[in-house]
Design an enzyme around this catalytic site. Sequence first.
Site, PDB file in Angstrom:
ATOM      1  CB  ALA A  47      -6.142   7.874   6.403  1.00 25.73           C
ATOM      2  CD  GLN A  68      -2.672  -0.971   2.837  1.00 26.67           C
ATOM      3  OE1 GLN A  68      -2.391  -1.859   3.305  1.00 26.67           O
ATOM      4  NE2 GLN A  68      -3.417   0.008   3.015  1.00 26.67           N
ATOM      5  NE  ARG A 124     -12.568  -2.056   5.265  1.00 27.02           N
ATOM      6  CZ  ARG A 124     -13.189  -2.770   4.400  1.00 27.02           C
ATOM      7  NH1 ARG A 124     -13.086  -4.126   4.576  1.00 27.02           N
ATOM      8  NH2 ARG A 124     -13.562  -2.238   3.331  1.00 27.02           N
ATOM      9  CG  PHE A 166      -4.643   3.715  11.566  1.00 26.10           C
ATOM     10  CD1 PHE A 166      -3.981   2.852  10.758  1.00 26.10           C
ATOM     11  CD2 PHE A 166      -4.072   4.876  12.124  1.00 26.10           C
ATOM     12  CE1 PHE A 166      -2.578   2.992  10.892  1.00 26.10           C
ATOM     13  CE2 PHE A 166      -2.913   5.049  11.977  1.00 26.10           C
ATOM     14  CZ  PHE A 166      -2.099   4.181  11.308  1.00 26.10           C
ATOM     15  CD  GLU A 193      -0.619   2.749   6.501  1.00 22.76           C
ATOM     16  OE1 GLU A 193      -1.695   2.320   6.849  1.00 22.76           O
ATOM     17  OE2 GLU A 193      -0.267   3.825   6.777  1.00 22.76           O
ATOM     18  CB  THR A 241      -4.103  11.694  12.622  1.00 24.91           C
ATOM     19  OG1 THR A 241      -3.191  10.491  12.684  1.00 24.91           O
ATOM     20  CG2 THR A 241      -5.614  11.446  12.685  1.00 24.91           C
ATOM     21  CD  GLU A 289      -9.224   3.708   7.477  1.00 23.87           C
ATOM     22  OE1 GLU A 289      -9.076   4.987   7.216  1.00 23.87           O
ATOM     23  OE2 GLU A 289      -8.662   3.398   8.572  1.00 23.87           O
ATOM     24  NE  ARG A 312      -7.273   7.620  11.934  1.00 23.58           N
ATOM     25  CZ  ARG A 312      -8.211   8.240  11.227  1.00 23.58           C
ATOM     26  NH1 ARG A 312      -9.572   8.310  11.268  1.00 23.58           N
ATOM     27  NH2 ARG A 312      -7.740   9.327  10.562  1.00 23.58           N
TER      28      ARG A 312
END
Lengths: 491, 771
Positions: B523, B210, B355, B357, B245, B454, B724, B323
């Site tokens: 994200a 990713q 997914r 996060f 990721e 974020t 997500e 998060r």
Amino acid sequence: MRKAVRFFRNGRLIERAEFSPSTTLLDYLRLEERATGTKEGCAEGDCGACTVVLRRLLEGKLVYEPVNACILLAGQADGCEVIAVEDIAGEQLHPVQQALVDHHGSQCGFCTPGFVMAGFALYHRAEQKSCSRAKVVEAISGNLCRCTGYRPIVDATLQACAKPAADKFTRDAKEASRRLKKLADGKDVFAGNEKQFFAAPASVSSLAKLYLKHPEATLIGGNTDVGLWITKELREIPKIIWLGRVKGFDKIESRAKEVRLGAAVKIEAASEALARIDSDLGELFRRFGGWQVRSAATIGGNIANGSPIGDSPPALIALGATLELQRGAKNRTIPLEKFFLEYRKQDRRRGEFVRAVTVPKLTKGEVFRCFKISKRYDQDISSLFGAIKLRLKNRKIAEARIAFGGMAGTPKRAKTVEAKLKGLSVGDRAAMEKALVSIEQDFAPLSDMRASAEYRLKAARALLLKAMLEIAGKPSQLTRAFGRRADAHAA
Amino acid sequence: MHTLPDRLEDQAPHTVRKPVAHDSAARHVAGSAAYVDDMPEPAGTLHLAPGGSSVAAGKIRKLDLEAVKRAPDVIAVLTAKDIPGHNNIGAIVPDEPLFASDEVRFHGQPIFAVVAESYLAARKAAKLAKIQIAAARAVITVDDALAAKSKLLDDYDFINGDAAAEIAVSAHRIKGVLRIGGQEHFYLEGQAALAIPGENGEMHIHSSTQHPSEVQHIVAHLLQVKLAAVTVEVRRMGGAFGGKESQATQWAAMAALAAHVTKRACKIRLDRDDDMAMTGKRHDFRADYEIGFDGEGRIRAYDVQLAARCGHSVDLSPGVVDRAMFHADNAYYLPVSAIRSKRLKTNTVSNTAFRGFGGPQGMMAIERAIDAIAWKLKLDPLDVRLNNLYGAGRDTTPYGMQIKDNVLPELIAELARTSGYRTRRKEIAAWNKGSEFLKRGIALTPVKFGISFTVPHLNQAGALVHVYRDGSVHLNHGGTEMGQGLFVKIAQVVAEEFGLSLERVKITATNTGKVPNTSPTAASAGSDINGMAARNAAATIRGRLAEFAAKHCGVAVERISFRDDKVFADNRAMPFEEIVEAAYRARVPLSSTGFYATPNIDFDRERKNGRPFFYFAYGAACSEVVIDTLTGEMKIERVDLLHDVGRSLNPGIDIGQIEGGFVQGAGWLTSEELVYDKNGRLTTHAPSTYKIPTAFDVPEDFRVSLFKNSNREDTIWRSKAVGEPPLMLAISVFAAIADAIHSIAPGKPVPLDAPATPEAILRAVDAVRVQ
């Protein structure tokens, strides 16, 4: 004697005389043919991404069987046509493929070839029977998808399978039958040499002779367990004897009082035959594994490998099944429960093999229940499995046979509980509950990743209570969240 | 509804907002869509297999790889010593080695890799290593880590007012603990990469990642070459869900190192068991909460400690746990709050993006607290939820962001109506009274999910668009395709911009050589940011073509329009390719990059205040379940989902994301259980023991709708991110199970932990019975 394994690929005959006996069909496709449409998701027959279809003749009729190519040996394709995802489209996509496109049935696409092939097998099966959502769900229960949530796949497959099959495979059915018939030569297959071979004897006597000569060889039925020795443990298995061609081994004989299943009867076929003894048994065999596993795995294999969590032994033990074994020319028959000596140790001598299992039908006054508990309903291994057969006389228990899997090192009877139940009235719940407490004297289960010992004991007791209440007349709509019985079947 | 500005969005679009199929759908079903392991291998390609630690913690005393080296077909055996540059794969903090060389920190941690002529030869050889490790005491669980005060990073809290004091003076208060299990991604395609060495230190890598730019960075540092020497390409992944990721990097780096050492193409693909043991998962959490509230169930103060098992290295844990904190409020206004977090270090694989996060875990805690309030006050949990939603004058989050786009009051009202929630709750209560063993439960829960990275600098994207002389369009951007339909959505955007049919837009593999310095596709922001960048690139070319066409036809540029594969000058139509060819001959540039940076976001992590999110995506779910109180077995009977995707770029794709996310979330909270033994070995390391949902687990009665809405922010075609948020709709399943258990002993708290396996359900049933 034939020295090569033979199967068809897109109408072309493939003959393989020299190959590593433990080569999987998936490696043959992906590495030798470079046909990379078929995917490896897990290499243990649990995700279905590698599903291919074997088209073969069964009693003169063409059948389409989905199998997991990752744990099926290339040699096991002998006598079949191997159909992979790349092979089914013509000028246009196959109806099963097109429906998936139309319904947004693929996201990442990696599991998709497997779903296509399970759907393709169903497409060719659905012509005789009307297709339903439940049948589609059952057909794809051995396929994992992590993206879609399945709804569009089910919708697509249902739509594609709603009409009678009409594709290039139905069109060439006659020609395919003719081709496949030519392969059915009834000869023993022995590919390799004395040190390393893939053998597929065609008769019991050839099998007996060969196995006596090579008692260290590994016998395989569907290879759904031994396959993992190869792909996961990376064991060298130089001598393999496959039981799939032994004449009569795939035979189901339904007699007046019993059903005799040859050792190589597939779970899928056994499921239909045993469902006629009791619907719970049919559901159990349906939940044995995904369609791909059921189309390969055999009843003999599930018994002979001696797993403490195999699903068929406890059910068959409760029913009072007997096992036929053969070594050389000598046969013997033993009660199935006597076969399991201790953890992974069976009463099977060097050179001896399982020939058949005979399951008594229920007689008047006999009732049966079985339950499988797992984290997931379909395609899971039991945390525990309980089966119970009662013989009732005037609503009193004259005899109880109870067997569990997942509760000990072997499938095992609950003899203390059986004794305590004797003489009790089926409607006497208080007495029942009291009797069932003694399950703790019968079993001291282990804790593992599937369940704790504490849970296993609690659930085992609960299953027996459930069986008792159902037998006393409570409909399964009130006792089961799923896997309900179609019939009342109460005492 | 919000009004839209006077832009292209106001016209009736031809290609966007249509439910067109995934661009690869026809190839997925035909088996011709190629993943890394399917690509034709360069001659002489070698294959890797990693060898890992057999203990969770300790010091390597002896590493004897002689037998491995002597095994058939082995070409090389790689260890940390073979790395010319940095032995690090840590993305944020350089704290994770590619190969452990001294200390081992989790069971399965790679210590070496075999490079052999075949995959099988490599795997067989890897088993022959003799490694002596002096085992040390391992910290495995969240509780172990809390007891040992084993921290990976400093605690981080959002404190608003004095929660303890406010709870103390509240009319009611509840204290509770919720344990939330982790989750294996179980992408169907395992980790894979193919590295092809080039001349002069160059390396070309096909990676199932990713985050191609991160692979590029780590490989460059590992091999001590410049970033420009490394090209990373990704056509598609067979699923990722966050698991590729940061954690695809290690395997691509290993293949690149092997290619560097052997000067041959090298491929790695992990066996499923290795993949599950060696790559990180969703963080498991322990949430300790205390909540004070009034007689209507309105929250006065919420104090929660979110303790996360991060594993042995930092990886993406700062963002994940942040998060979780950003979503500790979910949809509810917290007048006074203490949102605390602990980032625990354990001797387990480094947990990573998945997914949601961290968001799902933060929400789980407050949703449990809300249920506990309802149980205590004997209220309908939906009423407690409604009483606490953000609203006028109650619209500031614990991190100081004002919420302006809340649609939950309308959305929940609609779902409560269409699902028949109120009636069904009554019917279920009556049914349960007459059922001794089976109990039904129902729950309607909301989701509010913040959209943007974020980490502010990640909110940027680039694209590259070429128009060729035959009128075909080459589209490239920084986003990666993992099945979510990003490529087709962006192709729709570009086709729309040029007024072309979708077939004219050629989708191409993500490539660090075409679009540099990309952010991960994560994200949920893939289509938001890459869609804008691609549109900007296309708009630049379109502008040049319009200007040229205007001159060419002698009309004002405002009179030029693009539609139906044609360019119109007033009513005069010219085939697109003719204008393109003419423009080419007139030396008009037909290629452009495009760029986008998300506006209006600004969060100060030190001051714990600001606007971390561009906007929120909303949704709600109503789930009904039946449980067997004798065995703990459970079945989901009906699910109704209503989800806000703004104005969908592709409703077919978006519905797929919603359904798929929901089912994945339901798996996380029910059948998917990660079990580690006391030695830190993952015992559920294959699909035989780790159970993701099958088709049977999805209810036959599954109703999914898109909420009619438009993004009030200026996003691509006014759509909203969808990757997500729907996963968290599955919290309704968990709450429905708790509701069913609660029916056994109304008024008592239900100590159900996640995942709600049959055993966990039975444990909770027994607990409420004896309380």
